[in-house]
Design an enzyme around this catalytic site. Structure first.
Site, PDB file in Angstrom:
ATOM      1  N   ASN A   1      72.085   1.528  44.410  1.00 57.91           N
ATOM      2  CA  ASN A   1      71.085   1.702  43.943  1.00 57.91           C
ATOM      3  C   ASN A   1      70.441   3.434  44.040  1.00 57.91           C
ATOM      4  OD1 ASN A   1      68.817   1.844  41.526  1.00 57.91           O
ATOM      5  ND2 ASN A   1      67.663   1.506  43.442  1.00 57.91           N
ATOM      6  N   GLU A   2      70.846   4.291  43.516  1.00 54.00           N
ATOM      7  CA  GLU A   2      70.810   5.888  42.725  1.00 54.00           C
ATOM      8  C   GLU A   2      71.064   6.337  44.700  1.00 54.00           C
ATOM      9  OE1 GLU A   2      66.377   5.314  42.430  1.00 54.00           O
ATOM     10  OE2 GLU A   2      66.521   5.005  40.031  1.00 54.00           O
ATOM     11  N   THR A   3      72.613   6.181  45.095  1.00 52.09           N
ATOM     12  CA  THR A   3      72.931   6.649  46.189  1.00 52.09           C
ATOM     13  C   THR A   3      73.063   7.716  45.811  1.00 52.09           C
ATOM     14  OG1 THR A   3      75.161   5.915  45.321  1.00 52.09           O
ATOM     15  CG2 THR A   3      73.719   4.252  46.571  1.00 52.09           C
TER      16      THR A   3
ATOM     17  N   ASN B   1      71.664   5.474  35.438  1.00 53.11           N
ATOM     18  CA  ASN B   1      70.620   4.883  35.341  1.00 53.11           C
ATOM     19  C   ASN B   1      69.513   5.925  35.161  1.00 53.11           C
ATOM     20  OD1 ASN B   1      69.535   2.731  37.045  1.00 53.11           O
ATOM     21  ND2 ASN B   1      69.398   3.894  39.215  1.00 53.11           N
TER      22      ASN B   1
ATOM     23  N   GLY C   1      74.359   1.963  40.146  1.00 49.80           N
ATOM     24  CA  GLY C   1      73.093   2.220  39.469  1.00 49.80           C
ATOM     25  C   GLY C   1      73.217   4.046  39.752  1.00 49.80           C
TER      26      GLY C   1
END
Length: 177
Positions: free
Chosen positions: A108-110, A146, A134
């Site tokens: 997520n949000e990497t 995302n 994400g």
């Protein structure tokens, strides 16, 4: 897919969610029209996947909430570099026999690309499912958009023009978008 991001935990009981409570939550989501769940932002309890298999709920199985420090005691900042390969192996080997799992999410949000080539690593363990993330667009099979990545209302149209055959998944998006 019509789904939700399901964070592990159940208020007063924390992460020690009794199976009956988990089943009740999944049945309520199904009654609301939900047919897919993103395990935001880490794998769920084994009972979760058994229930999703039985109830016919599709799962976007996600492993990390970032690969770098997001908080003082965050996995990403403290353990990711040393442990991600072992953790990904254990995760995929544990969940790959569940028919409910339709996508692997590398985080997520990497960042907008799979900088660690986790998708290729996953494909060595399971060739039957695509990978996404994400807010990860490059290096994954399914481009993941995302929250903040779609503030520009034309970003998806531009992406589609440049990548007409590429599937897209929107996560953490309001139902009104």
């Amino acid at each position: 897919l019509k789904g939700v991001c399901e964070h592990e935990g159940a208020s007063p009981v924390g992460a020690a969610v009794p199976e009956a409570l988990l089943e009740r939550r999944l049945l309520q989501l199904k009654e609301m029209g939900c047919n897919a769940i993103r395990t935001a932002h880490n794998p769920q309890l084994p009972a979760f996947y058994d229930l999703c298999d039985r109830l016919g709920i599709l799962v976007l199985d996600e492993i990390f909430d970032g690969w770098h420090k997001k908080a003082d005691q965050d996995y990403g900042g403290r353990f990711f570099n040393e442990w991600w390969r072992r953790d990904v192996t254990d995760w995929v080997e544990r969940d790959r026999n569940h028919p409910c799992v339709i996508l692997w999410s590398i985080g997520n949000e990497t960042g907008h690309r799979d900088a660690n080539d986790i998708t290729t690593f996953i494909h060595a363990l399971d060739t039957s499912r695509p990978g996404t993330g994400g807010d990860v667009i490059e290096g994954v099979d399914v481009a993941g958009f995302n929250g903040g990545s779609v503030k520009d209302d034309q970003v998806l149209e531009r992406f589609h023009r440049g990548n007409p055959g590429r599937p897209v998944l929107m996560t953490e998006e309001p139902h009104t978008f």
